[in-house]
Write an enzyme that holds these catalytic residues in place. Structure first.
Site, short mmCIF file in Angstrom:
data_model
loop_
_atom_site.label_atom_id
_atom_site.label_comp_id
_atom_site.label_asym_id
_atom_site.label_seq_id
_atom_site.Cartn_x
_atom_site.Cartn_y
_atom_site.Cartn_z
N ASP A 1 7.98 -37.89 78.39
CA ASP A 1 8.10 -36.82 77.39
C ASP A 1 9.39 -37.06 76.60
O ASP A 1 10.46 -37.16 77.21
CB ASP A 1 8.16 -35.49 78.16
CG ASP A 1 8.44 -34.27 77.30
OD1 ASP A 1 8.27 -34.35 76.07
OD2 ASP A 1 8.82 -33.23 77.88
N ASP B 1 7.87 -34.47 68.87
CA ASP B 1 7.94 -34.44 70.33
C ASP B 1 6.61 -34.92 70.89
O ASP B 1 5.56 -34.33 70.61
CB ASP B 1 8.26 -33.00 70.79
CG ASP B 1 8.64 -32.93 72.26
OD1 ASP B 1 8.34 -33.88 73.00
OD2 ASP B 1 9.23 -31.91 72.66
N GLU C 1 15.08 -35.89 72.83
CA GLU C 1 14.67 -35.79 74.23
C GLU C 1 14.35 -37.16 74.81
O GLU C 1 13.77 -38.01 74.13
CB GLU C 1 13.42 -34.90 74.35
CG GLU C 1 12.88 -34.77 75.76
CD GLU C 1 11.65 -33.87 75.86
OE1 GLU C 1 10.92 -33.74 74.85
OE2 GLU C 1 11.43 -33.31 76.95
N HIS D 1 6.02 -29.14 83.13
CA HIS D 1 7.26 -28.38 83.38
C HIS D 1 7.38 -28.06 84.87
O HIS D 1 7.01 -26.99 85.30
CB HIS D 1 7.28 -27.08 82.57
CG HIS D 1 7.55 -27.31 81.12
ND1 HIS D 1 6.95 -26.59 80.12
CD2 HIS D 1 8.35 -28.20 80.49
CE1 HIS D 1 7.37 -27.02 78.94
NE2 HIS D 1 8.21 -28.01 79.13
N HIS E 1 13.57 -30.24 82.00
CA HIS E 1 12.69 -29.86 83.11
C HIS E 1 12.31 -31.07 83.94
O HIS E 1 12.41 -32.21 83.46
CB HIS E 1 11.42 -29.22 82.54
CG HIS E 1 10.83 -30.01 81.41
ND1 HIS E 1 9.91 -31.01 81.61
CD2 HIS E 1 11.08 -30.00 80.06
CE1 HIS E 1 9.60 -31.56 80.44
NE2 HIS E 1 10.31 -30.98 79.48
N GLU F 1 16.43 -32.41 77.16
CA GLU F 1 16.14 -32.16 75.74
C GLU F 1 17.07 -31.13 75.11
O GLU F 1 16.73 -29.97 75.00
CB GLU F 1 14.68 -31.77 75.54
CG GLU F 1 14.13 -30.68 76.41
CD GLU F 1 12.64 -30.42 76.10
OE1 GLU F 1 12.29 -30.33 74.91
OE2 GLU F 1 11.86 -30.32 77.04
#
Ligand code: MN
Ligand code: MN
Length: 300
Positions: A96, A85, A285, A164, A156, A188
């Site tokens: 992300d 990640d 993700e 977040h 998020h 994710e």
């Protein structure tokens, strides 16, 4: 969305794509997870971007927030389920995203189910649409394939220098009454062979600065000074240890200092999150830009 902001997201996405490709290439049998982490984070910096958080390299029942510790000797095995990640930011605008690697292909079905859940979730993303539809697609897809979503982890919003932000995007059908607004989000899904519930482990390798006052201990104060470059975003103890080594701090001084900082609420901690022993967890993700007239999947 302003053009300059859009360009920062596009640059972050391009570096993320190269970084995740590099990490996948490095993920061979017998490699040190430490070496993957250090090389990928250096690559991100060399590309003129910065890591938005320490690379997460979580194994098997571990779901998230594991990053190699200083002098970590963990090596990758053929049978491991490795979640990679990576977060990259340019001027605070974050991409992300994560992939799961399994060298012996014993868990290909689980990874495929997880990828399908993400694709189905992305297909219902559109400006003004309910956030809840995303989780509904994830839960439905994973259950059809015989897995549980991890119920207490989710996607998020991505704010500027804020990994977040709102909205929270549950990996199941209930729990959000919001509609999607313009902005960046990360989706994710996690697929689990267990109950779909992660718990905090004792291991903490990732921190962020909550406040910079309220400690008298000299080692704690030194750590605050050494960590000032990490302001705003999460950092690894690995990154801090590099600075404490250079500053000739003894091991016990770092340990005492960190303990004081956590007790005083100066450092926020991100404990490792894991499913019950024996369960296997995968994660994929992607970050998306939700615009009024279209949605852009970053890093494709
Ligand atoms: Mn992530
Ligand atoms: Mn995320």
């Amino acid at each position: 969305m302003e053009t300059s902001v859009l360009n920062n997201y596009k640059k972050a996405a391009a570096v993320w794509k190269s970084a995740i490709t590099l990490a996948q290439k490095k993920a061979k049998e017998g490699v040190l997870l430490f070496d993957i982490a250090e090389e990928v984070e250096k690559f991100i910096a060399d590309e003129g971007a910065a890591p938005a958080f320490p690379i997460n390299l979580s194994l098997n029942e571990e779901a998230a927030h594991f990053t190699p510790k200083w002098n970590d000797v963990t090596i990758l095995k053929k049978s491991d389920l490795l979640k990679i990640d990576i977060g990259v930011h340019v001027e605070g605008y974050i991409c992300d995203g994560a992939v799961t690697v399994n060298l012996d292909n014993a868990h290909a079905k689980q990874i495929e189910a997880n990828e399908l859940a993400l694709a189905n979730a992305i297909s219902v993303v559109s400006f003004g649409k309910p956030v809840e539809k995303i989780g509904a697609e994830i839960e439905r897809t994973l259950k059809e394939k015989g897995f549980n979503p991890v119920y207490n982890l989710g996607g998020h919003g991505l704010g500027k220098y804020d990994i977040h932000s709102s909205p929270s995007i549950p990996n199941h059908a209930r729990g959000s009454s919001q509609n999607l607004e313009e902005g960046a989000i990360a989706i994710e899904p996690f697929a689990s062979t267990g109950r779909g519930n992660v718990m905090e482990s004792q291991q903490v390798e990732i921190f962020s600065i909550e406040k910079k006052f309220g400690v008298r201990n000299p080692f704690a104060r030194k750590l605050i000074e050494l960590s000032k470059d990490f302001d705003k975003l999460p950092f690894a103890e690995r990154w801090l240890r590099r600075k404490t080594d250079a500053a000739k701090l003894e091991d016990y001084q770092v340990t005492v200092g960190l303990k004081e900082l956590m007790k005083a609420g100066c450092f926020h901690t991100y404990p490792g999150l894991r499913e019950s022993v024996g369960s296997l967890v995968t994660q994929v993700e992607k970050s998306l830009l939700v615009l009024e007239d279209k949605t852009i999947v970053l890093g494709e």
